[in-house]
Each structure stands twice: as structure tokens, then as C-alpha cells.
Enzyme design. Structure first.
Site, PDB file in Angstrom:
ATOM      1  NE  ARG A  21     166.775  23.860  33.395  1.00 54.18           N
ATOM      2  CZ  ARG A  21     165.623  23.542  34.053  1.00 54.18           C
ATOM      3  NH1 ARG A  21     165.954  23.298  35.507  1.00 54.18           N
ATOM      4  NH2 ARG A  21     164.524  23.295  33.516  1.00 54.18           N
ATOM      5  CB  SER A  38     155.666  15.871  34.542  1.00 55.79           C
ATOM      6  OG  SER A  38     155.652  17.248  34.385  1.00 55.79           O
ATOM      7  CB  CYS A  42     146.390  22.041  39.824  1.00 53.44           C
ATOM      8  SG  CYS A  42     147.935  22.160  40.595  1.00 53.44           S
TER       9      CYS A  42
HETATM   10  C1  LIG Z   1     143.067  17.021  43.145  1.00 54.59           C
HETATM   11  C2  LIG Z   1     144.418  17.831  43.614  1.00 54.59           C
HETATM   12  C3  LIG Z   1     144.417  19.007  43.104  1.00 54.59           C
HETATM   13  C4  LIG Z   1     145.375  19.920  43.636  1.00 54.59           C
HETATM   14  N1  LIG Z   1     145.555  21.148  43.218  1.00 54.59           N
HETATM   15  C5  LIG Z   1     146.821  21.966  43.840  1.00 54.59           C
HETATM   16  C6  LIG Z   1     146.755  23.278  43.518  1.00 54.59           C
HETATM   17  O1  LIG Z   1     145.989  23.732  42.866  1.00 54.59           O
HETATM   18  N2  LIG Z   1     147.909  23.638  43.750  1.00 54.59           N
HETATM   19  C7  LIG Z   1     148.800  23.346  44.245  1.00 54.59           C
HETATM   20  O2  LIG Z   1     150.103  23.773  44.719  1.00 54.59           O
HETATM   21  N3  LIG Z   1     148.782  21.995  44.852  1.00 54.59           N
HETATM   22  C8  LIG Z   1     147.820  21.366  44.161  1.00 54.59           C
HETATM   23  N4  LIG Z   1     147.717  19.927  44.524  1.00 54.59           N
HETATM   24  C9  LIG Z   1     148.878  19.207  45.271  1.00 54.59           C
HETATM   25  C10 LIG Z   1     149.901  18.795  44.429  1.00 54.59           C
HETATM   26  O3  LIG Z   1     149.326  18.220  43.268  1.00 54.59           O
HETATM   27  C11 LIG Z   1     151.073  17.953  45.062  1.00 54.59           C
HETATM   28  O4  LIG Z   1     151.625  18.992  45.915  1.00 54.59           O
HETATM   29  C12 LIG Z   1     151.922  17.408  44.281  1.00 54.59           C
HETATM   30  O5  LIG Z   1     151.484  16.563  43.336  1.00 54.59           O
HETATM   31  C13 LIG Z   1     153.223  16.739  44.668  1.00 54.59           C
HETATM   32  O6  LIG Z   1     154.008  16.361  43.630  1.00 54.59           O
HETATM   33  P1  LIG Z   1     155.075  15.364  44.016  1.00 54.59           P
HETATM   34  O7  LIG Z   1     155.995  15.068  42.868  1.00 54.59           O
HETATM   35  O8  LIG Z   1     155.968  15.542  45.391  1.00 54.59           O
HETATM   36  O9  LIG Z   1     154.313  13.899  44.649  1.00 54.59           O
HETATM   37  P2  LIG Z   1     153.023  13.199  43.844  1.00 54.59           P
HETATM   38  O10 LIG Z   1     152.315  13.829  42.938  1.00 54.59           O
HETATM   39  O11 LIG Z   1     152.540  12.436  45.068  1.00 54.59           O
HETATM   40  O12 LIG Z   1     153.676  12.038  43.073  1.00 54.59           O
HETATM   41  C14 LIG Z   1     154.832  11.096  43.651  1.00 54.59           C
HETATM   42  C15 LIG Z   1     154.656   9.733  42.786  1.00 54.59           C
HETATM   43  O13 LIG Z   1     155.696   9.035  43.454  1.00 54.59           O
HETATM   44  C16 LIG Z   1     155.269   7.656  43.186  1.00 54.59           C
HETATM   45  N5  LIG Z   1     155.782   6.743  44.260  1.00 54.59           N
HETATM   46  C17 LIG Z   1     155.462   6.612  45.333  1.00 54.59           C
HETATM   47  N6  LIG Z   1     156.281   5.572  46.092  1.00 54.59           N
HETATM   48  C18 LIG Z   1     157.062   5.222  44.983  1.00 54.59           C
HETATM   49  C19 LIG Z   1     157.963   4.123  44.860  1.00 54.59           C
HETATM   50  N7  LIG Z   1     157.902   3.237  45.962  1.00 54.59           N
HETATM   51  N8  LIG Z   1     158.346   3.604  43.831  1.00 54.59           N
HETATM   52  C20 LIG Z   1     158.031   4.276  42.788  1.00 54.59           C
HETATM   53  N9  LIG Z   1     157.223   5.237  42.509  1.00 54.59           N
HETATM   54  C21 LIG Z   1     156.775   5.820  43.833  1.00 54.59           C
HETATM   55  C22 LIG Z   1     153.631   7.653  43.249  1.00 54.59           C
HETATM   56  O14 LIG Z   1     153.043   6.847  42.615  1.00 54.59           O
HETATM   57  C23 LIG Z   1     153.376   9.165  42.428  1.00 54.59           C
HETATM   58  O15 LIG Z   1     153.302   9.183  41.304  1.00 54.59           O
HETATM   59  C24 LIG Z   1     146.620  19.203  44.255  1.00 54.59           C
HETATM   60  C25 LIG Z   1     146.507  17.638  44.476  1.00 54.59           C
HETATM   61  C26 LIG Z   1     145.446  17.152  44.219  1.00 54.59           C
HETATM   62  C27 LIG Z   1     145.277  15.548  44.444  1.00 54.59           C
END
Ligand SMILES: Cc1cc2nc3c(=O)[nH]c(=O)nc-3n(C[C@H](O)[C@H](O)[C@H](O)COP(=O)(O)OP(=O)(O)OC[C@H]3O[C@@H](n4cnc5c(N)ncnc54)[C@H](O)[C@@H]3O)c2cc1C
Length: 207
Positions: A21, A38, A42
């Protein structure tokens, strides 16, 4: 401007969409070690508890969708294994083929999230011990439950995820035990608040 984002779940894809954007001409590339992008993390406990019918509903977006919608390139199963900040070059490994390649950036964004703690306990690598973290873990837990029809489950950790899993698996008919190392559930809450959640959990979830 060439932007590389490491990670393509909640943070990585939000950054990509916002960057597009802000700049229609930027070249935006995401690398993600995992399979899915993506996705609705949750919803995982609710799929395992049966409130969400299909696991596929938790992964509504694909790399092709992002390409069409935001003109960003997402490479899943590609792990960034090295960064040269002086030359602004990363090394990426294709986890399916083990091939490596280099890519250059003007801006590098870390959206690498978190990994669950694995306690150093005996048997933690056995095939009936799981993390609740991503779509692959979820598919493994579900397939284990379908094949083995377990009656009892022990959940390590009484934070949000542990309690959601406890609620869902109790509703599914399993006998649930939660183990928590601190002296209260929901350790990030004040003790007087956590106490109420604990009371509710014992009286409501288990009924
Ligand atoms: C079961 C469960 C239920 C949840 N429920 C909730 C909820 O109800 N409400 C809420 O707010 N939050 C919830 N969460 C937390 C929420 O999912 C996380 O805060 C969110 O996923 C964080 O997103 P992110 O993109 O920062 O990281 P992540 O989801 O951890 O994604 C990071 C990505 O980076 C990739 N990665 C890491 N290192 C490398 C590398 N060196 N090279 C390439 N790729 C890499 C990983 O493989 C991963 O795919 C929940 C989490 C879980 C596990």
C-alpha cells in the site's frame, strides 16, 4: 526498493500488504520455512475440538492469492539460513530440495515468530507427544486422535493455548489433566484474576 520479509504468517503477510500500500513499485519477497501462510492459528484448538469442521478452513490464503492481490512473491518451505548485513544478501535453503540460493535486499524484515519450548523430559520425542503450533502439528494430532481414540490427555502449559485445548478436548470427551510449572494458571494474570479463571475452569470446563 527491494523488501525481503522472513516469515509469512500473521506478521509477515501484514507487513507485505502494508508495504505494497505504501509503495506500488517495491519488489516484495517473503520466505517462510513452514508450509502455510497467513493461517488462522487461533482456530487450531477449535478444529481439534470439533467446532471447526475442516482443517482447510484455517488456511484460506495461498501464495497465488497474495501474488494476485498484492503482487508479492511468497516462497514457502524456504528457510533463510544466513544473512550478510554488509552486502545485504541472504542465503535461502529450499527445504524440499536442499538447494540454496542468494537474494539481495534493501530492507530486511524479521517476522519469524516464536517456537514452542520443549521441556527436557524423557519421552518427549515419542509419537503420542505433540506441540500445538502449526497446521502440520494439528494434522498430526487429529490423525492420532482419529486412529487411536485416546481417552486421556495431559496438557503442559496453562496459558491461553493450554486452556483452550483443555476446554476443547474436554468437550470432545477426553479426560484432561493440565500441568503448569508456576503456582497458578494463566501465569501472566494477577493471582486474584487467575484464581477466578481456575475456579471457572474446574467448575465449568469439567462439567
Ligand atoms: C494454538 C494457538 C492458538 C492461538 N490463538 C491465538 C488467539 O486466539 N489470539 C491471538 O491473538 N493469538 C493467538 N495465538 C498466537 C498467534 O498465533 C501468534 O501471535 C501469531 O501466529 C504470531 O504471528 P507471527 O507472524 O509473528 O509468527 P508465526 O506465526 O510464528 O510465524 C513465523 C513464521 O516464520 C517462519 N520462520 C521462522 N524462521 C524462519 C527462517 N529463518 N526462514 C524462513 N522462515 C522462518 C516460521 O516457519 C513461521 O512460519 C495462538 C497461537 C497458537 C499456537
Amino acid at each position: 526498493m527491494k523488501i525481503i520479509i522472513i516469515g509469512s504468517v500473521a506478521a509477515g503477510t501484514s507487513v507485505a500488504a502494508k508495504a505494497r500500500r505504501n509503495d506500488e513499485n517495491a519488489e516484495i519477497t517473503l520466505y517462510n520455512a513452514d508450509y502455510d501462510i497467513s493461517y488462522s492459528i487461533c482456530g487450531i484448538p477449535y478444529f481439534l475440538g470439533g467446532e471447526v469442521d475442516e482443517l482447510e478452513t484455517l488456511t484460506p490464503r495461498s501464495a497465488a492469492w497474495f501474488k494476485k492481490r498484492y503482487n508479492v512473491d511468497i516462497h514457502t518451505r524456504h528457510e533463510v539460513i544466513e544473512i550478510d548485513p554488509d552486502k545485504k544478501i541472504i542465503t535461502v535453503k529450499n527445504l524440499d530440495t536442499s538447494e540454496t540460493k542468494e537474494d539481495n535486499y534493501d530492507t530486511l524484515v524479521f517476522a519469524t515468530g516464536a517456537t514452542p519450548i520443549t521441556p527436557p523430559i524423557k519421552g518427549v520425542d515419542m509419537n503420542h507427544v505433540f506441540h500445538v503450533r502449526n497446521i502440520q502439528n494439528t494434522a498430526s494430532i487429529n490423525s492420532f486422535m482419529v486412529s487411536n481414540n485416546p481417552k486421556k490427555v495431559t496438557i503442559i502449559g496453562a496459558g491461553f493455548i493450554g486452556l483452550e485445548m483443555a476446554e476443547q478436548l474436554t468437550h470432545k470427551g477426553l479426560e484432561v489433566t493440565i500441568v503448569q510449572r508456576s503456582n497458578q494458571i494463566m501465569p501472566h494474570l494477577d493471582k486474584d484474576m487467575a484464581f477466578r479463571v481456575e475456579e471457572h475452569s474446574i467448575s465449568e470446563i469439567t462439567e
